[in-house]
Design a protein around this motif. Structure first.
Motif, PDB file in Angstrom:
ATOM      1  N   ARG A   1       1.023  -1.022   0.002  1.00 19.75           N
ATOM      2  CA  ARG A   1       0.040   0.044   0.093  1.00 19.75           C
ATOM      3  C   ARG A   1       0.870   1.273   0.128  1.00 19.75           C
ATOM      4  O   ARG A   1       1.761   1.429   0.957  1.00 19.75           O
ATOM      5  N   LYS A  18      -0.341  10.597  -5.133  1.00 21.98           N
ATOM      6  CA  LYS A  18      -0.857  11.560  -5.886  1.00 21.98           C
ATOM      7  C   LYS A  18      -0.342  12.691  -6.279  1.00 21.98           C
ATOM      8  O   LYS A  18       0.705  13.214  -5.719  1.00 21.98           O
ATOM      9  N   ASP A  47      -2.409  -2.800  -3.659  1.00 21.67           N
ATOM     10  CA  ASP A  47      -3.456  -2.428  -2.699  1.00 21.67           C
ATOM     11  C   ASP A  47      -3.730  -0.951  -2.913  1.00 21.67           C
ATOM     12  O   ASP A  47      -3.387  -0.483  -4.206  1.00 21.67           O
ATOM     13  N   GLY A 100      -3.314   2.871  -3.772  1.00 21.05           N
ATOM     14  CA  GLY A 100      -1.991   3.290  -4.460  1.00 21.05           C
ATOM     15  C   GLY A 100      -1.255   2.496  -5.334  1.00 21.05           C
ATOM     16  O   GLY A 100      -0.188   3.239  -5.863  1.00 21.05           O
ATOM     17  N   ARG A 149      -7.829 -11.046 -12.556  1.00 22.37           N
ATOM     18  CA  ARG A 149      -7.231 -10.609 -11.229  1.00 22.37           C
ATOM     19  C   ARG A 149      -7.492  -9.263 -10.995  1.00 22.37           C
ATOM     20  O   ARG A 149      -7.836  -8.911  -9.819  1.00 22.37           O
ATOM     21  N   THR A 159     -11.351  -8.811  -6.677  1.00 21.36           N
ATOM     22  CA  THR A 159     -11.758  -8.511  -5.408  1.00 21.36           C
ATOM     23  C   THR A 159     -13.033  -7.952  -5.725  1.00 21.36           C
ATOM     24  O   THR A 159     -14.175  -8.228  -4.693  1.00 21.36           O
ATOM     25  N   SER A 214     -13.660   4.438  -5.532  1.00 20.33           N
ATOM     26  CA  SER A 214     -13.733   4.395  -7.111  1.00 20.33           C
ATOM     27  C   SER A 214     -12.290   4.004  -7.624  1.00 20.33           C
ATOM     28  O   SER A 214     -11.913   4.334  -8.597  1.00 20.33           O
ATOM     29  N   ASN A 254      -9.567   0.223  -7.579  1.00 23.78           N
ATOM     30  CA  ASN A 254      -9.742  -0.960  -8.130  1.00 23.78           C
ATOM     31  C   ASN A 254     -10.855  -1.876  -7.642  1.00 23.78           C
ATOM     32  O   ASN A 254     -11.644  -2.370  -8.465  1.00 23.78           O
ATOM     33  N   VAL A 255     -10.760  -1.720  -6.405  1.00 23.22           N
ATOM     34  CA  VAL A 255     -12.260  -2.741  -5.933  1.00 23.22           C
ATOM     35  C   VAL A 255     -13.565  -2.271  -6.122  1.00 23.22           C
ATOM     36  O   VAL A 255     -14.422  -2.918  -6.802  1.00 23.22           O
ATOM     37  N   SER A 271     -11.876  10.218  -1.865  1.00 23.40           N
ATOM     38  CA  SER A 271     -11.685  10.834  -0.651  1.00 23.40           C
ATOM     39  C   SER A 271     -12.016  12.437  -0.803  1.00 23.40           C
ATOM     40  O   SER A 271     -12.260  13.094   0.210  1.00 23.40           O
ATOM     41  N   ARG A 313     -10.480  13.163 -10.661  1.00 20.45           N
ATOM     42  CA  ARG A 313     -11.264  12.901  -9.229  1.00 20.45           C
ATOM     43  C   ARG A 313     -12.671  12.407  -9.647  1.00 20.45           C
ATOM     44  O   ARG A 313     -13.268  12.895 -10.731  1.00 20.45           O
ATOM     45  N   ALA A 323     -13.320   1.265   0.059  1.00 19.56           N
ATOM     46  CA  ALA A 323     -12.492   2.444   0.089  1.00 19.56           C
ATOM     47  C   ALA A 323     -11.237   2.199   0.974  1.00 19.56           C
ATOM     48  O   ALA A 323     -10.096   1.720   0.681  1.00 19.56           O
ATOM     49  N   ASN A 350     -10.714  -3.390   3.672  1.00 16.02           N
ATOM     50  CA  ASN A 350     -10.294  -4.009   4.750  1.00 16.02           C
ATOM     51  C   ASN A 350     -10.467  -3.196   6.055  1.00 16.02           C
ATOM     52  O   ASN A 350     -10.294  -1.882   6.046  1.00 16.02           O
TER      53      ASN A 350
HETATM   54  P1  NDP Z   1      -7.189   2.056  -4.921  1.00 17.50           P
HETATM   55  O1  NDP Z   1      -6.192   2.822  -4.634  1.00 17.50           O
HETATM   56  O2  NDP Z   1      -7.438   1.597  -6.469  1.00 17.50           O
HETATM   57  O3  NDP Z   1      -8.700   3.146  -4.608  1.00 17.50           O
HETATM   58  C1  NDP Z   1      -8.884   3.152  -3.384  1.00 17.50           C
HETATM   59  C2  NDP Z   1     -10.315   3.933  -3.253  1.00 17.50           C
HETATM   60  O4  NDP Z   1     -10.570   4.381  -1.966  1.00 17.50           O
HETATM   61  C3  NDP Z   1     -10.234   5.352  -3.944  1.00 17.50           C
HETATM   62  O5  NDP Z   1     -11.212   5.818  -4.526  1.00 17.50           O
HETATM   63  C4  NDP Z   1      -9.346   6.618  -2.897  1.00 17.50           C
HETATM   64  O6  NDP Z   1      -9.684   7.743  -2.873  1.00 17.50           O
HETATM   65  C5  NDP Z   1     -10.431   5.898  -1.714  1.00 17.50           C
HETATM   66  N1  NDP Z   1      -9.583   6.075  -0.366  1.00 17.50           N
HETATM   67  C6  NDP Z   1      -8.267   5.808  -0.200  1.00 17.50           C
HETATM   68  N2  NDP Z   1      -8.133   6.183   1.198  1.00 17.50           N
HETATM   69  C7  NDP Z   1      -9.098   6.894   1.490  1.00 17.50           C
HETATM   70  C8  NDP Z   1      -9.345   7.764   2.656  1.00 17.50           C
HETATM   71  N3  NDP Z   1      -8.443   7.811   3.667  1.00 17.50           N
HETATM   72  N4  NDP Z   1     -10.638   8.222   2.843  1.00 17.50           N
HETATM   73  C9  NDP Z   1     -11.535   8.193   1.812  1.00 17.50           C
HETATM   74  N5  NDP Z   1     -11.231   7.727   0.694  1.00 17.50           N
HETATM   75  C10 NDP Z   1     -10.034   6.924   0.630  1.00 17.50           C
HETATM   76  O7  NDP Z   1      -7.287   0.841  -3.868  1.00 17.50           O
HETATM   77  P2  NDP Z   1      -8.072  -0.524  -4.031  1.00 17.50           P
HETATM   78  O8  NDP Z   1      -9.328  -0.295  -4.600  1.00 17.50           O
HETATM   79  O9  NDP Z   1      -6.981  -1.522  -4.413  1.00 17.50           O
HETATM   80  O10 NDP Z   1      -8.270  -0.828  -2.367  1.00 17.50           O
HETATM   81  C11 NDP Z   1      -9.479  -0.247  -1.725  1.00 17.50           C
HETATM   82  C12 NDP Z   1      -9.821  -1.167  -0.490  1.00 17.50           C
HETATM   83  O11 NDP Z   1      -9.649  -2.677  -0.577  1.00 17.50           O
HETATM   84  C13 NDP Z   1      -8.388  -1.144   0.706  1.00 17.50           C
HETATM   85  O12 NDP Z   1      -9.095  -1.386   1.911  1.00 17.50           O
HETATM   86  C14 NDP Z   1      -7.689  -2.446   0.235  1.00 17.50           C
HETATM   87  O13 NDP Z   1      -6.970  -2.916   1.152  1.00 17.50           O
HETATM   88  C15 NDP Z   1      -8.821  -3.291  -0.169  1.00 17.50           C
HETATM   89  N6  NDP Z   1      -8.538  -4.498  -0.836  1.00 17.50           N
HETATM   90  C16 NDP Z   1      -7.908  -4.255  -2.019  1.00 17.50           C
HETATM   91  C17 NDP Z   1      -7.458  -5.683  -2.870  1.00 17.50           C
HETATM   92  C18 NDP Z   1      -7.206  -5.399  -4.143  1.00 17.50           C
HETATM   93  O14 NDP Z   1      -7.033  -6.509  -4.672  1.00 17.50           O
HETATM   94  N7  NDP Z   1      -6.861  -4.304  -4.729  1.00 17.50           N
HETATM   95  C19 NDP Z   1      -7.676  -6.856  -2.014  1.00 17.50           C
HETATM   96  C20 NDP Z   1      -8.609  -6.976  -0.915  1.00 17.50           C
HETATM   97  C21 NDP Z   1      -8.872  -5.787  -0.161  1.00 17.50           C
HETATM   98  P3  NDP Z   1      -8.787   8.767  -3.450  1.00 17.50           P
HETATM   99  O15 NDP Z   1      -8.354   8.482  -4.891  1.00 17.50           O
HETATM  100  O16 NDP Z   1      -9.325  10.143  -3.422  1.00 17.50           O
HETATM  101  O17 NDP Z   1      -7.500   8.479  -2.543  1.00 17.50           O
END
Ligand code: NDP
Length: 452
Positions: free
Chosen positions: A98, A138, A170, A172, A210, A214, A243, A245-246, A267, A292, A326, A352
């Motif tokens: 991450r 970012k 994960d 970022g 892949r 998720t 918005s 990957n997941v 965010s 955004r 998110a 998570n």
């Molecule tokens: P991404 O970086 O692709 O997307 C994360 C999303 O969550 C973005 O829209 C981001 O917005 C938002 N976000 C992140 N941090 C914050 C915050 N502090 N407050 C508000 N919004 C936030 O990550 P993933 O989609 O890969 O992961 C999302 C979640 O899923 C995490 O908890 C990760 O641990 C979990 N996960 C992911 C897996 C995977 O295969 N990728 C597998 C299992 C769990 P912004 O762009 O504005 O930061």
């Protein structure tokens, strides 16, 4: 963390607090698992005698290192990176990296700890680990991301290996970052060791499905929870937070199964489109243009954008199903109360630990189906393990076949959690079911291997 622990478990938790000061997310993750383990120690007293829980709470290895890198102007920056190799009883350490400014040891340990049980739930031979850095991707140029990834790998490579530790993405860290990390690993080691990373590009050892796994898996799990109650996703209104990957692939699969996703976020704020989120626009904005979520309302003028004021949350949008996808602690007790009042019937965690403990209690007390992340988002790591299988056999499966395997795994996880919850306590308590199922598998392996 208000639930009372069993008298054998409370001292273990106090010890975790003492040995890991200030790591609040890790404390919470441990407490949530311990809350479920009382009845397990009655059935398996040897786990208490052999101090299996105390051993599981202590990572096998924790690596912390400096990552120096230069920005495009030549200015030097220093970040801190982590890899916590938590448990390898079932297979090589497995878990994502991450990149987010909030990352510190406590976040990585919470994620690594969760990962042990999640990976065990998949039924596949993978241990638990997690890593990351407080680097903020970012606003960074492509060249800066590349230089950062290369500098990080200059240290991390020595700890990795397809039989040792296998990272993935994960927050970022997407396919671009995996490419830079894997490329540097290959260069340093002079080995084309595909199975050392998952989430690779399709042209160089990645697995079909892949990227989607998720989000898709979370929706498959939701469908199973609804089926267990004689219901289905079709015709339901869904809200998905995030918005990334997941989130994107949760939206895609929910639409495919006949539901309508009406809101998603980043965010900065959230959008509401009562006609259903347009997936093509969402993917273009987030995956191609990297903009955004507010940009969605520029293309779809009927949609509303609500900037992220403290008082407004995406969970105020009335829906049947909520999928937090998110980050941790994004769905609070207040949000849970609002969702219940608005008639929400099911929640599955794509992220998570997105729901706070009081939020979980509110859902469970109200009879809302609640799928914890350990179970509901395990499809990502399960498909990573399928990617490792393909790499080991120099094979490449079709999308349909891989998705079918993913769906079977999610159905199995649901069934195991459901049956275990009924056996150990409360029918329909997926938190209990997931914690116990995952724990027993790891504990039995550790017990068989002697004092590890
Ligand atoms: P991404 O970086 O692709 O997307 C994360 C999303 O969550 C973005 O829209 C981001 O917005 C938002 N976000 C992140 N941090 C914050 C915050 N502090 N407050 C508000 N919004 C936030 O990550 P993933 O989609 O890969 O992961 C999302 C979640 O899923 C995490 O908890 C990760 O641990 C979990 N996960 C992911 C897996 C995977 O295969 N990728 C597998 C299992 C769990 P912004 O762009 O504005 O930061």
């Amino acid at each position: 963390m208000t639930a009372v622990l069993d008298e054998k478990l409370e001292p273990i938790f106090q010890d975790v607090l003492r040995r890991n000061p200030g790591e609040t997310e890790f404390h919470r993750a441990v407490h949530e698992v311990l809350e479920s383990l009382g009845p397990v120690l009655v059935k398996y007293p040897e786990f208490a005698e052999k101090k299996i829980i105390q051993r599981i709470c202590e990572p096998e290895r924790q690596i912390i290192f400096r990552v120096p890198w230069q920005d495009d102007k030549g200015e030097i920056h220093i970040n801190r990176a982590f890899r916590v190799e938590f448990n390898s009883a079932l297979g090589p350490y497995k878990g994502g990296m991450r990149f987010h400014p909030s990352v510190y040891l406590g976040i990585i340990k919470f994620l690594g700890f969760e990962q042990i049980f999640k990976n065990a739930l998949t039924g596949l031979p993978i241990g638990g680990g997690k890593g990351g850095s407080d680097f903020d991707p970012k606003g960074k140029s492509d060249a800066e991301i590349e230089r950062f990834c290369q500098s990080l790998m200059l240290e991390l490579y020595r700890h990795l290996g397809e039989y040792t530790d296998v990272p993935a993405g994960d927050i970022g860290v997407g396919s671009r970052e995996i490419g830079y990390l894997y490329g540097q690993y290959k260069r340093i080691t002079n080995r084309y060791e595909s199975g050392v990373f998952t989430g690779k590009g399709l042209g160089w050892g990645g697995s079909r499905a892949r990227t989607e796994a998720t989000g898709y898996g979370t929706v498959f799990f939701t469908e199973e929870m609804l089926k267990a109650r004689g219901d289905a996703l079709e015709g339901k209104k869904v809200v998905v937070s995030g918005s990334g990957n997941v989130a994107i692939y949760a939206v895609e699969k929910a639409h495919e199964l006949g539901a309508t996703v009406i809101a998603c976020s980043d965010s900065g704020g959230f959008i509401v489109d009562e006609q259903g989120i347009n997936l093509e626009t969402l993917k273009r904005i987030k995956e191609v243009e990297r903009r955004r979520i507010s940009a969605y309302a520029e293309t779809h003028r009927h949609a509303r954008y609500i900037a992220g004021a403290e008082s407004t949350s995406i969970w105020s949008v009335p829906c049947d199903i909520a999928l937090p996808c998110a980050t941790q602690n994004e769905l609070t007790g207040r949000d849970a109360k609002t969702l219940v009042e608005n008639g929400c019937i099911a929640v599955a965690e794509g992220a998570n630990m997105p729901t706070t403990p009081d939020g979980i209690r509110i859902f469970q007390d109200a009879g809302v189906c609640f799928g914890p992340g350990k179970a509901a988002n395990a499809g990502g790591v399960a498909t990573s393990a399928l990617e490792m299988q393909q790499n080991a056999s120099r094979d490449s499966w079709t999308f349909e076949y891989t998705q079918k395997r993913l769906q079977e795994i999610m159905v199995n996880i649901h069934r195991n959690c459901h049956e275990t919850a009924a056996e150990f306590g409360t029918e329909g308590d997926y938190v209990l079911g997931a914690n116990i199922t995952g724990f027993i598998r790891v504990a039995k392996a550790m017990n068989a291997m002697g004092l590890i």
